[in-house]
Design an enzyme around this catalytic site. Structure first.
Site, PDB file in Angstrom:
ATOM      1  N   SER A   1      15.922  66.105  27.347  1.00 42.34           N
ATOM      2  CA  SER A   1      14.584  66.013  26.673  1.00 42.34           C
ATOM      3  C   SER A   1      13.747  67.165  27.447  1.00 42.34           C
ATOM      4  O   SER A   1      12.742  67.258  26.678  1.00 42.34           O
ATOM      5  CB  SER A   1      14.186  64.515  27.326  1.00 42.34           C
ATOM      6  OG  SER A   1      14.226  64.321  28.543  1.00 42.34           O
TER       7      SER A   1
ATOM      8  N   ASP B   1      22.795  65.961  31.514  1.00 40.39           N
ATOM      9  CA  ASP B   1      22.909  66.146  30.173  1.00 40.39           C
ATOM     10  C   ASP B   1      23.990  67.135  29.587  1.00 40.39           C
ATOM     11  O   ASP B   1      23.411  68.355  30.047  1.00 40.39           O
ATOM     12  CB  ASP B   1      21.789  65.959  29.396  1.00 40.39           C
ATOM     13  CG  ASP B   1      21.463  64.648  28.757  1.00 40.39           C
ATOM     14  OD1 ASP B   1      22.155  63.783  28.807  1.00 40.39           O
ATOM     15  OD2 ASP B   1      19.959  64.588  28.582  1.00 40.39           O
TER      16      ASP B   1
ATOM     17  N   LYS C   1      26.288  63.360  31.275  1.00 40.90           N
ATOM     18  CA  LYS C   1      26.136  62.532  30.074  1.00 40.90           C
ATOM     19  C   LYS C   1      26.530  63.208  28.667  1.00 40.90           C
ATOM     20  O   LYS C   1      26.015  64.351  28.506  1.00 40.90           O
ATOM     21  CB  LYS C   1      24.637  62.043  30.239  1.00 40.90           C
ATOM     22  CG  LYS C   1      24.223  60.992  29.119  1.00 40.90           C
ATOM     23  CD  LYS C   1      23.041  59.918  29.508  1.00 40.90           C
ATOM     24  CE  LYS C   1      21.712  60.892  29.115  1.00 40.90           C
ATOM     25  NZ  LYS C   1      21.577  61.414  27.591  1.00 40.90           N
TER      26      LYS C   1
ATOM     27  N   GLU D   1      26.645  61.991  24.100  1.00 40.27           N
ATOM     28  CA  GLU D   1      26.084  61.283  23.380  1.00 40.27           C
ATOM     29  C   GLU D   1      26.960  60.921  22.221  1.00 40.27           C
ATOM     30  O   GLU D   1      27.949  61.703  21.948  1.00 40.27           O
ATOM     31  CB  GLU D   1      24.921  61.865  22.723  1.00 40.27           C
ATOM     32  CG  GLU D   1      23.617  62.048  23.533  1.00 40.27           C
ATOM     33  CD  GLU D   1      22.489  62.478  22.891  1.00 40.27           C
ATOM     34  OE1 GLU D   1      22.399  62.508  21.336  1.00 40.27           O
ATOM     35  OE2 GLU D   1      21.314  63.046  23.685  1.00 40.27           O
TER      36      GLU D   1
ATOM     37  N   GLU E   1      19.890  53.404  24.264  1.00 42.21           N
ATOM     38  CA  GLU E   1      18.302  53.878  23.848  1.00 42.21           C
ATOM     39  C   GLU E   1      18.017  53.467  22.351  1.00 42.21           C
ATOM     40  O   GLU E   1      18.882  53.220  21.496  1.00 42.21           O
ATOM     41  CB  GLU E   1      18.437  55.467  23.649  1.00 42.21           C
ATOM     42  CG  GLU E   1      16.936  55.992  23.144  1.00 42.21           C
ATOM     43  CD  GLU E   1      16.892  57.461  23.483  1.00 42.21           C
ATOM     44  OE1 GLU E   1      17.743  58.134  24.023  1.00 42.21           O
ATOM     45  OE2 GLU E   1      15.774  57.998  23.249  1.00 42.21           O
TER      46      GLU E   1
HETATM   47  O1  KIV Z   1      17.471  63.681  27.651  1.00 43.45           O
HETATM   48  C1  KIV Z   1      17.056  62.411  28.153  1.00 43.45           C
HETATM   49  O2  KIV Z   1      15.781  62.458  28.799  1.00 43.45           O
HETATM   50  C2  KIV Z   1      17.730  61.275  27.879  1.00 43.45           C
HETATM   51  C3  KIV Z   1      16.906  59.953  28.213  1.00 43.45           C
HETATM   52  C4  KIV Z   1      16.107  59.686  27.102  1.00 43.45           C
HETATM   53  C5  KIV Z   1      17.880  58.904  28.399  1.00 43.45           C
HETATM   54  O3  KIV Z   1      18.615  61.327  27.315  1.00 43.45           O
END
Ligand code: KIV
Length: 269
Positions: A50, A88, A117, A119, A186
């Protein structure tokens, strides 16, 4: 930095979940905010892609590179002490398969991440298994997966119909079986998120716009502080309630812990 607190481990987070304590996660992108969030008692810091939107000004997370994620992960790592650090894997850094994902994960973990993380479900299952077998803790992410925003047709609630809900539950089960320890849900209906947690007691579900039935909550830092444009419906501006950033972050943690956030009246569906 509260160096008297014991740094959280995956085991400690699982113990927290087992005793019914909600897990409070926030995104962070730099050392200063990481330090402030850690001092406020946040349990997990997510270096989210994000950052492409809230730091870089893009309309989506797609332009974020692995090098940028490594840079911000290192910054956050240097600022935090107790909080568990998740980073991420950005768009394109794992889509080629297990070997590429491992290389990208190594870069993030060498910058300080304790968990990566990624997706999506289905095709990600062997990728998750490959990482977990090699000692990389994994957080999966289902529901509205921002890296697929164009394929999904925009920022929409996922799993509203029976077929969508059944698919999401199946994908969550497969990811849990592959060894994912955490799952971000989400923008999904609250009942569906609660069902996913009930289906997979060994999984820590972390919701964002997914109601109160998950093991924990995550918010984008800038949304929690009331910065930026029009926030999603489920967001609460903790800055409006607190006189300082430290106070606002403390209120976020307290509200997650006592169950007053998320507010059911503000849930998307
Ligand atoms: O990138 C991010 O901040 C996220 C959150 C919205 C869970 O994946």
């Amino acid at each position: 930095m509260n160096e008297t607190a014991k740094p959280l481990t995956l085991h400690a987070l699982r113990t927290m979940q087992a005793r019914g304590e909600h897990i409070a996660v926030l995104t962070a992108y730099d050392a200063t905010f990481a330090r402030a969030a850690d001092a406020a008692g946040v349990d997990g810091l997510l270096v989210g892609d994000s950052l492409g939107m809230v730091l870089q000004g893009h309309a989506s997370t797609l332009p974020v590179t692995l090098a940028e994620m490594v840079y911000h992960t290192r910054c956050v790592h240097l600022g935090r002490w107790r909080a568990w650090l998740i980073a991420d894997l950005p768009f394109g850094s794992y889509h080629e398969g297990p070997e590429q994902t491992l290389r990208s994960s190594v870069a993030l973990m060498q910058a300080g991440a304790q968990m990566v993380k990624l997706e999506g479900g289905g095709w990600t299952v062997p990728v998750v298994r490959f990482l977990v077998e090699r000692g990389v803790p994994v957080c999966a992410h289902l529901g509205l997966t921002p890296q697929s925003v164009h394929a999904l047709g925009g920022w929409r609630v996922q799993g509203r119909d029976d077929a969508g809900a059944a698919l999401l539950r199946q994908q969550a089960r497969e990811l849990a079986e592959a060894g994912a320890a955490m799952l971000v849900l989400e923008l999904v209906p609250a009942a569906l998120a609660a069902a996913v947690q009930a289906d997979n007691p060994g999984l820590m579900t972390i919701g964002i716009g997914a109601g109160a039935g998950t093991a924990g909550q995550v918010l984008v830092l800038h949304d929690a502080l009331g910065l930026g444009g029009k926030p999603p419906r489920f967001v609460r501006n903790f800055m409006a309630e607190g006189g300082s950033i430290a106070d606002a972050l403390g209120r976020y943690v307290a509200a997650v812990k006592d169950g007053s956030f998320p507010d059911p009246a503000l849930h998307a569906c």
